[in-house]
Design an enzyme around this catalytic site. Structure first.
Site, PDB file in Angstrom:
ATOM      1  N   THR A  93      -5.482  -6.740  10.904  1.00 52.10           N
ATOM      2  CA  THR A  93      -5.762  -5.461  10.241  1.00 52.10           C
ATOM      3  C   THR A  93      -5.253  -4.275  11.056  1.00 52.10           C
ATOM      4  OG1 THR A  93      -7.808  -6.505   9.449  1.00 52.10           O
ATOM      5  CG2 THR A  93      -7.626  -4.109   9.189  1.00 52.10           C
ATOM      6  N   TYR A 134     -12.344  -2.191  -3.796  1.00 51.53           N
ATOM      7  CA  TYR A 134     -12.889  -2.259  -2.430  1.00 51.53           C
ATOM      8  C   TYR A 134     -14.420  -2.154  -2.415  1.00 51.53           C
ATOM      9  CZ  TYR A 134      -8.385  -2.265   0.036  1.00 51.53           C
ATOM     10  OH  TYR A 134      -7.168  -2.615   0.551  1.00 51.53           O
ATOM     11  N   ARG A 146       2.409  -6.079   9.499  1.00 47.83           N
ATOM     12  CA  ARG A 146       1.645  -4.947  10.030  1.00 47.83           C
ATOM     13  C   ARG A 146       2.162  -4.519  11.403  1.00 47.83           C
ATOM     14  NH1 ARG A 146      -4.158  -7.000   7.650  1.00 47.83           N
ATOM     15  NH2 ARG A 146      -4.202  -5.681   5.785  1.00 47.83           N
ATOM     16  N   ASN A 153      -2.081   0.364   6.649  1.00 51.79           N
ATOM     17  CA  ASN A 153      -1.534  -0.849   7.255  1.00 51.79           C
ATOM     18  C   ASN A 153      -0.675  -1.661   6.287  1.00 51.79           C
ATOM     19  OD1 ASN A 153      -3.583  -1.836   5.698  1.00 51.79           O
ATOM     20  ND2 ASN A 153      -4.732  -2.799   7.363  1.00 51.79           N
ATOM     21  N   HIS A 167      -2.198  -5.420   1.611  1.00 53.71           N
ATOM     22  CA  HIS A 167      -3.489  -6.096   1.434  1.00 53.71           C
ATOM     23  C   HIS A 167      -3.207  -7.549   1.078  1.00 53.71           C
ATOM     24  CE1 HIS A 167      -7.367  -7.338  -0.177  1.00 53.71           C
ATOM     25  NE2 HIS A 167      -6.671  -7.874  -1.164  1.00 53.71           N
ATOM     26  N   ARG A 223      -1.977 -14.155   4.974  1.00 54.91           N
ATOM     27  CA  ARG A 223      -2.687 -13.443   6.049  1.00 54.91           C
ATOM     28  C   ARG A 223      -1.904 -13.541   7.362  1.00 54.91           C
ATOM     29  NH1 ARG A 223      -7.155 -10.216   4.652  1.00 54.91           N
ATOM     30  NH2 ARG A 223      -8.157 -10.780   6.598  1.00 54.91           N
ATOM     31  N   PHE A 266     -15.583   3.797   6.749  1.00 53.92           N
ATOM     32  CA  PHE A 266     -14.219   4.172   6.381  1.00 53.92           C
ATOM     33  C   PHE A 266     -13.957   4.108   4.880  1.00 53.92           C
ATOM     34  CE2 PHE A 266     -14.059  -0.373   7.682  1.00 53.92           C
ATOM     35  CZ  PHE A 266     -13.576  -0.953   6.514  1.00 53.92           C
ATOM     36  N   LYS A 303       0.818  -1.218   0.000  1.00 58.37           N
ATOM     37  CA  LYS A 303       0.000   0.000   0.000  1.00 58.37           C
ATOM     38  C   LYS A 303       0.857   1.276   0.000  1.00 58.37           C
ATOM     39  CE  LYS A 303      -4.000  -2.239   2.236  1.00 58.37           C
ATOM     40  NZ  LYS A 303      -4.987  -2.181   3.343  1.00 58.37           N
ATOM     41  N   GLU A 308      -9.817 -11.137  -7.198  1.00 61.23           N
ATOM     42  CA  GLU A 308      -8.861 -10.028  -7.085  1.00 61.23           C
ATOM     43  C   GLU A 308      -7.694 -10.176  -8.062  1.00 61.23           C
ATOM     44  OE1 GLU A 308      -9.717  -8.730  -2.438  1.00 61.23           O
ATOM     45  OE2 GLU A 308      -7.864  -9.821  -2.911  1.00 61.23           O
TER      46      GLU A 308
HETATM   47  P1  ATP Z   1      -7.127  -6.023   3.387  1.00 62.83           P
HETATM   48  O1  ATP Z   1      -8.474  -6.331   2.765  1.00 62.83           O
HETATM   49  O2  ATP Z   1      -6.573  -4.671   2.965  1.00 62.83           O
HETATM   50  O3  ATP Z   1      -6.140  -7.136   3.252  1.00 62.83           O
HETATM   51  P2  ATP Z   1      -8.168  -6.784   5.944  1.00 62.83           P
HETATM   52  O4  ATP Z   1      -8.808  -7.902   5.207  1.00 62.83           O
HETATM   53  O5  ATP Z   1      -7.268  -7.099   7.098  1.00 62.83           O
HETATM   54  O6  ATP Z   1      -7.323  -5.880   4.968  1.00 62.83           O
HETATM   55  P3  ATP Z   1     -10.691  -5.397   5.791  1.00 62.83           P
HETATM   56  O7  ATP Z   1     -11.706  -5.509   6.862  1.00 62.83           O
HETATM   57  O8  ATP Z   1     -10.900  -6.140   4.511  1.00 62.83           O
HETATM   58  O9  ATP Z   1      -9.263  -5.762   6.428  1.00 62.83           O
HETATM   59  O10 ATP Z   1     -10.507  -3.845   5.489  1.00 62.83           O
HETATM   60  C1  ATP Z   1      -9.893  -3.424   4.279  1.00 62.83           C
HETATM   61  C2  ATP Z   1      -8.972  -2.273   4.592  1.00 62.83           C
HETATM   62  O11 ATP Z   1      -9.766  -1.152   5.021  1.00 62.83           O
HETATM   63  C3  ATP Z   1      -7.992  -2.490   5.736  1.00 62.83           C
HETATM   64  O12 ATP Z   1      -6.833  -3.179   5.362  1.00 62.83           O
HETATM   65  C4  ATP Z   1      -7.676  -1.082   6.137  1.00 62.83           C
HETATM   66  O13 ATP Z   1      -6.756  -0.465   5.224  1.00 62.83           O
HETATM   67  C5  ATP Z   1      -9.041  -0.411   5.992  1.00 62.83           C
HETATM   68  N1  ATP Z   1      -9.789  -0.460   7.250  1.00 62.83           N
HETATM   69  C6  ATP Z   1     -10.368  -1.550   7.825  1.00 62.83           C
HETATM   70  N2  ATP Z   1     -10.996  -1.239   8.970  1.00 62.83           N
HETATM   71  C7  ATP Z   1     -10.804   0.099   9.130  1.00 62.83           C
HETATM   72  C8  ATP Z   1     -11.195   1.054  10.122  1.00 62.83           C
HETATM   73  N3  ATP Z   1     -11.919   0.678  11.169  1.00 62.83           N
HETATM   74  N4  ATP Z   1     -10.807   2.327   9.949  1.00 62.83           N
HETATM   75  C9  ATP Z   1     -10.079   2.715   8.868  1.00 62.83           C
HETATM   76  N5  ATP Z   1      -9.685   1.878   7.893  1.00 62.83           N
HETATM   77  C10 ATP Z   1     -10.033   0.592   8.029  1.00 62.83           C
HETATM   78 MG    MG Z   2      -9.966  -7.644   3.454  1.00 57.39          MG
END
Ligand code: ATP
Ligand code: MG
Length: 136
Positions: free
Chosen positions: A93, A51, A104, A114, A117, A87, A59, A11, A128
Site C-alpha cells: 500500500t 470503500y 506502486r 497509490n 486498487h 496484489r 483517512f 486510480k 467488488e
Molecule cells: P486497495 O484497497 O486500494 O487495493 P490496500 O488494500 O493496499 O489498497 P487498504 O488498507 O485497503 O490498502 O486501504 C485502501 C486505500 O486507502 C489505499 O490503497 C490507499 O489509497 C488509502 N490508504 C490506506 N492507508 C492510508 C493512510 N494511512 N493514509 C492515507 N490513505 C491511506
Molecule cells: Mg484494500
C-alpha cells in the site's frame, strides 16, 4: 492453481499521468487477462459505497475525495491465482515499502495516491466485481 477473477481500479493519480497502458502491460505481462474494463468518473456515493469497509478510518474522507478527483478505470482481471498475483504486481500500500518492480514502487505518488486498487481476497473480489459489473 484455480482460475480467479479480481477487481482492479486504476486510480486518479495514474489516469492523470496517462499511465493506464503502462499499468495494463504489467498485468498482461504476468498472465492476467483484462476481461472487462471501463473508464468512469466515480460519484461521491459510489466512492463511499466502494470503500465502506474503511468508513471508520481517519483517512476515509481524504480517500473518497482523492478517488473522485478525476477519472478512474475499473477492470476485471482473470487468471491463475489472480487475487494474490495482482496484489504482488501492485506492491505494498505504501510505495516506500513496496518491492522493486511493482506498480506502486514505480508509479505511486503517496500511500493515498497509490495508482491502483486490487481486491484483497476472493470473497472481496466477488463483492467488488458485482459492485461495478453487476452483469458479470
Ligand atoms: P486497495 O484497497 O486500494 O487495493 P490496500 O488494500 O493496499 O489498497 P487498504 O488498507 O485497503 O490498502 O486501504 C485502501 C486505500 O486507502 C489505499 O490503497 C490507499 O489509497 C488509502 N490508504 C490506506 N492507508 C492510508 C493512510 N494511512 N493514509 C492515507 N490513505 C491511506
Ligand atoms: Mg484494500
Amino acid at each position: 492453481m484455480a482460475k480467479e477473477r479480481t477487481l482492479s481500479i486504476i486510480k486518479p493519480d495514474a489516469t492523470r499521468r496517462k499511465l493506464t497502458d503502462k499499468i495494463n502491460a504489467r498485468f498482461t505481462a504476468r498472465g492476467l487477462k483484462i476481461v472487462a474494463q471501463k473508464p468512469m468518473q466515480l460519484s461521491r456515493t459510489q466512492a463511499e459505497g466502494f470503500y465502506d469497509v474503511h468508513k471508520e478510518r481517519p483517512f476515509f474522507g481524504s480517500l473518497v475525495a482523492f478517488m473522485i478527483s478525476g477519472p478512474v478505470v475499473v477492470q476485471v482481471l482473470e487468471g491463475d491465482n489472480a487475487v494474490a498475483l495482482n496484489r504482488e504486481i501492485m506492491g505494498a500500500t505504501d510505495p516506500s515499502k513496496a518491492a522493486p518492480g511493482t506498480i506502486r514502487k514505480d508509479f505511486a505518488e503517496s500511500i493515498e495516491a497509490n495508482s491502483v486498487h486490487g481486491s484483497d481476497s476472493t470473497e472481496t473480489a466477488k463483492r467488488e466485481i458485482a459492485f461495478f459489473f453487476p452483469e458479470l
